[in-house]
Design an enzyme around this catalytic site. Structure first.
Site, short mmCIF file in Angstrom:
data_model
loop_
_atom_site.label_atom_id
_atom_site.label_comp_id
_atom_site.label_asym_id
_atom_site.label_seq_id
_atom_site.Cartn_x
_atom_site.Cartn_y
_atom_site.Cartn_z
N HIS A 11 -24.87 -9.67 -3.10
CA HIS A 11 -24.56 -8.20 -3.44
C HIS A 11 -25.69 -7.71 -4.58
O HIS A 11 -25.42 -6.75 -5.22
CB HIS A 11 -23.44 -8.29 -4.11
CG HIS A 11 -22.18 -8.50 -3.46
ND1 HIS A 11 -20.75 -8.16 -3.80
CD2 HIS A 11 -22.00 -9.29 -2.29
CE1 HIS A 11 -20.06 -8.81 -2.72
NE2 HIS A 11 -20.73 -9.25 -1.91
N GLU A 49 -15.62 -6.73 5.71
CA GLU A 49 -15.00 -7.53 4.92
C GLU A 49 -15.32 -6.97 3.43
O GLU A 49 -14.67 -6.94 2.56
CB GLU A 49 -15.28 -8.97 4.82
CG GLU A 49 -14.87 -9.87 3.98
CD GLU A 49 -15.63 -10.04 2.55
OE1 GLU A 49 -15.06 -10.74 1.65
OE2 GLU A 49 -16.60 -9.69 2.49
N ASP A 79 -20.73 -7.80 8.31
CA ASP A 79 -21.33 -6.63 7.57
C ASP A 79 -21.60 -6.95 6.44
O ASP A 79 -21.48 -8.11 5.95
CB ASP A 79 -19.75 -5.70 7.54
CG ASP A 79 -18.69 -6.41 6.66
OD1 ASP A 79 -18.20 -7.28 7.16
OD2 ASP A 79 -18.35 -5.89 5.52
#
Length: 452
Positions: A418, A153, A91
């Protein structure tokens, strides 16, 4: 297999490795609430297919309560050989503002020896490094192999933790490779020996039954957004150090990045100071950090002339390895309640938590990894910390205290995980997969396996 044969096998497989990575990155497997679930299941199916292609005899998806399926695979250990568990996750983080991406996040794009796309580094590079390393052995593995690739996660990794606790025999191993970290710089081999834990919560401030016209009521009606801003600003002093009692600065026994390297990697603008006190290693790897990661307030483009009745924020706290996430969150929430102005109503909920980790840097597995990384990268690895959190690691430590946990991977500090324009360097991916394959061979030899 000889080390030369392993290196050649990984190198020869790189075109397929790159194609597999692009295929996986193209799937928008964001496992956060509000995002489509079908792509997450599609990523699980592709991961299962890729592991089958490595020659592992047993591969399947396993349901995880309240989460997306994990992909599990195993091969029995040859006589006298240890067992190694390989971990990663399929993920990915949400994309954020698409306007900040130079290439479409789910159209993997190869530029100057790197693949750009959401999840290319975190953590689909981890999935693919495992696949590439295992594929080199053509089904004749020098150690017992177990693989667990989870599917949530980034949002709720603690759900797999519960599964591990209830099914320990599936995951029991002599060494555990967690491919969800990386090197400070490309070509700089490192093993992550320290992880901060984390906690997060959502705080809501209410002041009025409903929002009011700012001309008619502004100046006397309490603004929920103004109250929340005051509360959040109170978390840090003018230097950026945390003001919450009971959260002292820690120290890291090792070398961190230089000020120049950190500013460059983080993209700190000219004239803007870094925050906090102590060395960068202390601040990044051994101390608490509090970050406001989201706000529910009117957007600038949708702003109206109103005093806000309600405002919400998502707050994330990074916790040093020896710290306790639960008591840390309690301290932060208590502080926010204490500094709340004007008697505003405060509600806190949607907690998540994960513990930190501090590694033992000795043992046969670490020695084997040191030799493997030195050959793959041309120099021995050094120990580094990581400011991020991997919730499952602390579960592995509790469940399997005799196992050696090794954290390394193909990410690097410039990979923009991110963030927009995430990328993985393909040469770093090749070296990481080579190091992992060499480690499996070296570790098997440590135990005198007869499989060679």
């Amino acid at each position: 297999m000889t080390p030369d044969e392993i290196e050649n096998a990984v190198a020869a497989g790189m075109p397929q490795t790159v194609a597999d990575l692009k295929r996986l990155v193209a799937i928008p497997s964001v496992a956060f609430p509000g995002h489509p679930e079908e792509p997450v299941h599609a990523a699980a199916a592709v991961t299962e297919e890729l592991l089958r292609g490595t020659g592992l005899p047993h591969v399947r998806q396993i349901p995880v309560e309240g989460s997306f399926p994990a992909v599990y695979a195993e091969a029995p250990a040859p006589p006298g050989a240890p067992t190694v568990l390989l971990y990663a996750h399929y993920d990915v983080q949400p994309t954020g503002d698409l306007a900040l991406w130079r290439t479409p996040p789910f159209e993997p794009t190869e530029i100057d020896g790197a693949i750009y796309g959401r999840g290319a580094a975190d953590d689909k590079s981890g999935v693919i490094s495992h696949v590439a390393a295992l594929r080199a052995f053509q089904g004749r593995f020098p150690v017992g192999v177990k693989v667990i690739i989870e599917g949530q996660e980034e949002y709720a990794g603690e759900r797999l933790e519960s599964f591990v606790e209830h099914n320990p025999d599936l995951f029991r191993a002599d060494a555990i490779v967690v491919a969800d970290t990386g090197n400070p710089r490309v070509g700089d081999p490192s093993v992550t020996t320290s992880l901060r834990g984390m906690g997060a919560f959502t705080i809501e401030v209410r002041t009025l039954k409903e929002s009011l016209h700012s001309g008619s009521f502004g100046g006397a009606a309490p603004d929920a957004l103004a109250a929340l801003i005051r509360m959040l600003a109170a978390l840090h002093d003018d230097h950026g150090d945390i003001r919450v009692p009971g959260l002292p600065r820690g120290s890291f026994l090792g070398t961190g990045p230089s000020e120049e390297d950190f500013r460059s990697t983080a993209g700190v603008l000219d004239g803007v100071s870094t925050i906090g006190s102590g060395s960068l290693a202390d601040r990044l790897w051994a101390s608490y950090a509090i970050t406001v990661t989201g706000l529910d307030v009117p957007t600038v483009s949708g702003a109206i002339n109103a005093v806000q009745a309600v405002a919400r924020a998502r707050v994330t706290v990074r916790v040093p390895p020896a710290g306790d996430p639960k008591t840390t969150l309690e301290a932060v929430v208590d502080f926010l309640r204490q500094v709340a102005p004007w008697g505003v109503q405060v509600e806190v909920g949607d907690y998540t938590m994960g513990s930190g980790y501090l590694a033992d840097t000795g043992g046969a597995a670490r020695s084997a990894l040191n030799r493997a990384m030195e050959r793959a990268f041309g120099r021995p690895p050094r120990d580094v910390g990581a400011g991020g959190s991997i919730p499952l690691v602390s579960t592995f430590v509790r469940q399997f205290p005799a196992a050696t946990i090794l954290l390394f991977g193909a990410e690097d500090d410039d990979a923009a995980i991110h963030a927009p324009n995430e990328r993985v360097n393909l040469e770093e991916l090749r070296r990481t997969a080579t190091a992992e394959a060499l480690f499996l061979q070296e570790y098997g030899r440590e135990y005198g396996s007869t499989a060679f």
